[in-house]
Design a protein around this motif. Structure first.
Motif, PDB file in Angstrom:
ATOM      1  N   ILE A  96     -52.551  76.720  50.703  1.00 51.27           N
ATOM      2  CA  ILE A  96     -53.429  76.297  49.608  1.00 51.27           C
ATOM      3  C   ILE A  96     -52.823  76.574  48.235  1.00 51.27           C
ATOM      4  CG2 ILE A  96     -55.659  76.720  48.505  1.00 51.27           C
ATOM      5  CD1 ILE A  96     -56.921  76.803  51.250  1.00 51.27           C
ATOM      6  N   PRO A  97     -52.327  77.789  47.939  1.00 52.99           N
ATOM      7  CA  PRO A  97     -51.751  77.989  46.590  1.00 52.99           C
ATOM      8  C   PRO A  97     -50.553  77.102  46.311  1.00 52.99           C
ATOM      9  CG  PRO A  97     -52.225  80.094  47.606  1.00 52.99           C
ATOM     10  CD  PRO A  97     -52.400  79.071  48.662  1.00 52.99           C
ATOM     11  N   LEU A  98     -49.695  76.911  47.306  1.00 50.14           N
ATOM     12  CA  LEU A  98     -48.493  76.116  47.038  1.00 50.14           C
ATOM     13  C   LEU A  98     -48.829  74.636  46.893  1.00 50.14           C
ATOM     14  CD1 LEU A  98     -46.015  77.987  49.373  1.00 50.14           C
ATOM     15  CD2 LEU A  98     -46.068  78.021  46.902  1.00 50.14           C
ATOM     16  N   TRP A  99     -49.747  74.129  47.740  1.00 48.57           N
ATOM     17  CA  TRP A  99     -50.152  72.732  47.585  1.00 48.57           C
ATOM     18  C   TRP A  99     -50.848  72.519  46.256  1.00 48.57           C
ATOM     19  CZ3 TRP A  99     -55.416  71.596  47.210  1.00 48.57           C
ATOM     20  CH2 TRP A  99     -55.723  70.231  47.095  1.00 48.57           C
ATOM     21  N   LEU A 100     -51.758  73.454  45.909  1.00 47.31           N
ATOM     22  CA  LEU A 100     -52.499  73.329  44.647  1.00 47.31           C
ATOM     23  C   LEU A 100     -51.548  73.378  43.455  1.00 47.31           C
ATOM     24  CD1 LEU A 100     -55.414  73.073  43.683  1.00 47.31           C
ATOM     25  CD2 LEU A 100     -55.467  75.553  43.426  1.00 47.31           C
ATOM     26  N   ALA A 101     -50.483  74.202  43.585  1.00 45.50           N
ATOM     27  CA  ALA A 101     -49.502  74.289  42.495  1.00 45.50           C
ATOM     28  C   ALA A 101     -48.809  72.951  42.282  1.00 45.50           C
ATOM     29  CB  ALA A 101     -48.466  75.371  42.804  1.00 45.50           C
TER      30      ALA A 101
ATOM     31  N   VAL B 106     -50.065  69.994  42.961  1.00 44.86           N
ATOM     32  CA  VAL B 106     -51.044  69.052  42.395  1.00 44.86           C
ATOM     33  C   VAL B 106     -51.255  69.336  40.910  1.00 44.86           C
ATOM     34  CG1 VAL B 106     -53.469  68.382  42.457  1.00 44.86           C
ATOM     35  CG2 VAL B 106     -52.197  68.608  44.575  1.00 44.86           C
ATOM     36  N   VAL B 107     -51.421  70.631  40.577  1.00 43.52           N
ATOM     37  CA  VAL B 107     -51.640  71.005  39.166  1.00 43.52           C
ATOM     38  C   VAL B 107     -50.409  70.650  38.333  1.00 43.52           C
ATOM     39  CG1 VAL B 107     -51.887  73.002  37.648  1.00 43.52           C
ATOM     40  CG2 VAL B 107     -53.354  72.780  39.640  1.00 43.52           C
ATOM     41  N   LEU B 108     -49.225  70.880  38.909  1.00 47.84           N
ATOM     42  CA  LEU B 108     -47.980  70.539  38.199  1.00 47.84           C
ATOM     43  C   LEU B 108     -47.925  69.051  37.912  1.00 47.84           C
ATOM     44  CD1 LEU B 108     -45.228  71.827  37.370  1.00 47.84           C
ATOM     45  CD2 LEU B 108     -44.349  71.063  39.552  1.00 47.84           C
ATOM     46  N   GLY B 109     -48.267  68.247  38.923  1.00 53.74           N
ATOM     47  CA  GLY B 109     -48.257  66.797  38.742  1.00 53.74           C
ATOM     48  C   GLY B 109     -49.277  66.339  37.714  1.00 53.74           C
ATOM     49  N   LEU B 110     -50.484  66.924  37.760  1.00 56.04           N
ATOM     50  CA  LEU B 110     -51.528  66.501  36.821  1.00 56.04           C
ATOM     51  C   LEU B 110     -51.208  66.939  35.392  1.00 56.04           C
ATOM     52  CD1 LEU B 110     -54.746  67.107  38.921  1.00 56.04           C
ATOM     53  CD2 LEU B 110     -53.840  64.927  38.168  1.00 56.04           C
ATOM     54  N   CYS B 111     -50.491  68.069  35.253  1.00 59.76           N
ATOM     55  CA  CYS B 111     -50.176  68.552  33.892  1.00 59.76           C
ATOM     56  C   CYS B 111     -48.985  67.818  33.287  1.00 59.76           C
ATOM     57  CB  CYS B 111     -49.881  70.057  33.916  1.00 59.76           C
ATOM     58  SG  CYS B 111     -51.323  71.040  34.221  1.00 59.76           S
ATOM     59  N   THR B 112     -47.938  67.601  34.080  1.00 62.23           N
ATOM     60  CA  THR B 112     -46.709  67.024  33.504  1.00 62.23           C
ATOM     61  C   THR B 112     -46.745  65.502  33.487  1.00 62.23           C
ATOM     62  OG1 THR B 112     -45.670  67.216  35.681  1.00 62.23           O
ATOM     63  CG2 THR B 112     -45.242  68.970  34.113  1.00 62.23           C
ATOM     64  N   GLN B 113     -47.237  64.879  34.549  1.00 65.30           N
ATOM     65  CA  GLN B 113     -47.263  63.413  34.583  1.00 65.30           C
ATOM     66  C   GLN B 113     -48.573  62.948  35.217  1.00 65.30           C
ATOM     67  OE1 GLN B 113     -43.525  62.694  36.655  1.00 65.30           O
ATOM     68  NE2 GLN B 113     -44.482  63.255  38.592  1.00 65.30           N
TER      69      GLN B 113
ATOM     70  N   ARG C 112     -46.598  79.792  37.560  1.00 64.94           N
ATOM     71  CA  ARG C 112     -47.953  79.990  37.002  1.00 64.94           C
ATOM     72  C   ARG C 112     -48.977  79.160  37.763  1.00 64.94           C
ATOM     73  NH1 ARG C 112     -47.280  79.476  30.555  1.00 64.94           N
ATOM     74  NH2 ARG C 112     -45.970  77.804  31.303  1.00 64.94           N
ATOM     75  N   ASP C 113     -48.554  77.952  38.166  1.00 68.73           N
ATOM     76  CA  ASP C 113     -49.488  77.099  38.916  1.00 68.73           C
ATOM     77  C   ASP C 113     -49.851  77.720  40.257  1.00 68.73           C
ATOM     78  OD1 ASP C 113     -47.192  74.585  37.899  1.00 68.73           O
ATOM     79  OD2 ASP C 113     -49.028  75.196  36.854  1.00 68.73           O
ATOM     80  N   VAL C 114     -48.914  78.484  40.849  1.00 70.33           N
ATOM     81  CA  VAL C 114     -49.179  79.089  42.153  1.00 70.33           C
ATOM     82  C   VAL C 114     -50.236  80.182  42.020  1.00 70.33           C
ATOM     83  CG1 VAL C 114     -48.141  80.272  44.115  1.00 70.33           C
ATOM     84  CG2 VAL C 114     -46.794  78.642  42.844  1.00 70.33           C
ATOM     85  N   PHE C 115     -50.240  80.887  40.860  1.00 71.03           N
ATOM     86  CA  PHE C 115     -51.172  82.005  40.703  1.00 71.03           C
ATOM     87  C   PHE C 115     -52.615  81.540  40.643  1.00 71.03           C
ATOM     88  CE2 PHE C 115     -48.090  85.020  40.904  1.00 71.03           C
ATOM     89  CZ  PHE C 115     -47.135  84.983  39.911  1.00 71.03           C
ATOM     90  N   ILE C 116     -52.837  80.266  40.236  1.00 65.91           N
ATOM     91  CA  ILE C 116     -54.208  79.730  40.254  1.00 65.91           C
ATOM     92  C   ILE C 116     -54.707  79.733  41.705  1.00 65.91           C
ATOM     93  CG2 ILE C 116     -55.666  77.757  39.716  1.00 65.91           C
ATOM     94  CD1 ILE C 116     -53.454  76.817  37.790  1.00 65.91           C
ATOM     95  N   GLY C 117     -53.879  79.196  42.610  1.00 68.95           N
ATOM     96  CA  GLY C 117     -54.251  79.158  44.023  1.00 68.95           C
ATOM     97  C   GLY C 117     -54.375  80.546  44.624  1.00 68.95           C
ATOM     98  N   VAL C 118     -53.496  81.478  44.193  1.00 74.12           N
ATOM     99  CA  VAL C 118     -53.561  82.855  44.694  1.00 74.12           C
ATOM    100  C   VAL C 118     -54.893  83.486  44.297  1.00 74.12           C
ATOM    101  CG1 VAL C 118     -52.531  85.138  44.474  1.00 74.12           C
ATOM    102  CG2 VAL C 118     -51.073  83.171  44.759  1.00 74.12           C
ATOM    103  N   GLY C 119     -55.315  83.239  43.053  1.00 72.61           N
ATOM    104  CA  GLY C 119     -56.602  83.765  42.591  1.00 72.61           C
ATOM    105  C   GLY C 119     -57.768  83.187  43.380  1.00 72.61           C
ATOM    106  N   ILE C 120     -57.716  81.863  43.617  1.00 68.64           N
ATOM    107  CA  ILE C 120     -58.790  81.210  44.379  1.00 68.64           C
ATOM    108  C   ILE C 120     -58.844  81.781  45.795  1.00 68.64           C
ATOM    109  CG2 ILE C 120     -59.495  79.009  45.414  1.00 68.64           C
ATOM    110  CD1 ILE C 120     -58.385  77.650  42.883  1.00 68.64           C
ATOM    111  N   MET C 121     -57.680  81.944  46.433  1.00 65.18           N
ATOM    112  CA  MET C 121     -57.653  82.472  47.799  1.00 65.18           C
ATOM    113  C   MET C 121     -58.141  83.904  47.832  1.00 65.18           C
ATOM    114  SD  MET C 121     -56.866  80.050  49.681  1.00 65.18           S
ATOM    115  CE  MET C 121     -56.592  80.779  51.253  1.00 65.18           C
ATOM    116  N   THR C 122     -57.810  84.707  46.806  1.00 59.99           N
ATOM    117  CA  THR C 122     -58.286  86.098  46.754  1.00 59.99           C
ATOM    118  C   THR C 122     -59.810  86.127  46.734  1.00 59.99           C
ATOM    119  OG1 THR C 122     -56.338  86.573  45.404  1.00 59.99           O
ATOM    120  CG2 THR C 122     -57.993  88.301  45.551  1.00 59.99           C
TER     121      THR C 122
END
Lengths: 227, 49
Positions: free
Chosen positions: A107-112, A114-121, B22-32
């Motif tokens: 979940i964190p890596l997938w979300l990262a 998605v967030v990266l894509g939505l922020c940069t492009q 930094r984007d990974v830490f958002i997911g880490v926080g949500i999972m916590t």
């Protein structure tokens, strides 16, 4: 104490001290660290070669802003492959059979990504929800389907790794317990189950390595879409 | 010695943790938060009877 087939997946503890931390620290302890020598020993050279080859292979199709993820994905691959293969030894605990751990990675890596894509492009990231050449009447349905498939990705990532490893360990336990029972009763059938167990163990070694690779490969594909 | 080790470690991983991850830490926080809710049901202390 009545044991079931799933007792092997319980997180180990010794007098209420969780031992899962030792299992998770094993990959760090197994691999040698980089030195400042110009020519290293064989093990370290082999490790460096493998990591270099793997990183090059994975990051070839990814644009250069995504290369910052090289350390993360290479270390994740090494971590998962070590945990998976070490878990095939008898009496070891495989942390990757726990859905909590795999979802904690997925979940964190997938979300990262998605967030990266939505922020940069953002336009391109949202454009992935509609494949090129879609007929006009199908557009609303396909956007819904692509959105669902986007949100299914982390669940699929985590559950794929968990299910493959759990199923493999369960099968090994089932067939080995059948073999141990049959050895005294029907030795001829036991030779068949021994052969099956040997082939299954070979398969599980392959599955352990492939599933770790697939996890990291899919993450690199999601990164490739969004960077 | 320990502080030196921490400084050396941060010098190597700091540029990663502060920018690309930094984007990974958002997911880490949500999972916590999710794990906390599942493990403890949102309660900090068990009610004493």
């Amino acid at each position: 104490m009545t044991l079931s087939l799933f007792n092997q997946f319980l997180s180990p503890s010794l007098m209420w001290i969780p031992l899962a931390a030792i299992a998770l620290a094993l990959p760090w302890a197994l691999f040698p660290h980089q030195t400042t020598r110009w020519v290293n020993n064989r093990l370290l050279s082999l490790q460096s070669w493998f990591l270099g080859q793997f990183t090059q292979q994975i990051f070839l199709p990814i644009n250069s802003p995504g290369h910052k993820w090289a350390l993360l994905l290479a270390s994740l691959m090494l971590f998962l492959i070590t945990l998976n293969t070490a878990g095939l030894l008898p009496y070891t605990f495989t942390p990757t059979t726990q859905l909590s751990m795999n979802m904690g990675f997925a979940i964190p890596l997938w979300l990262a990504t998605v967030v990266l894509g939505l922020c940069t492009q953002p336009t391109q990231a949202l454009g992935h929800l509609l494949p090129e050449g879609t007929p006009t009447p199908l557009i609303p349905v396909l956007i819904i389907i692509e959105t669902i498939s986007l949100f299914i990705r982390p669940i699929a990532l985590g559950v794929r790794l968990t299910a493959n490893l759990t199923a493999g360990h369960l099968l090994i336990q089932l067939i080995s317990s059948a073999t141990s029972v049959l050895l005294s009763v029907l030795p001829a059938v036991a030779t068949f189950t021994i052969t099956l167990l040997f082939l299954l163990t070979l398969l599980e070694v392959a599955v352990a390595m492939i599933q770790a690779y697939v996890f990291v490969l899919l993450l690199s594909l999601y990164l490739q879409e969004n960077v | 010695m320990l502080l030196g080790a921490v400084r050396r470690w941060w010098a190597q991983v700091g540029p990663y943790y502060t920018k690309p991850y930094r984007d990974v830490f958002i997911g880490v926080g949500i999972m916590t938060i999710i794990y906390y809710k599942i493990s403890y049901g949102g309660k900090l202390k068990k009610p004493s009877h």
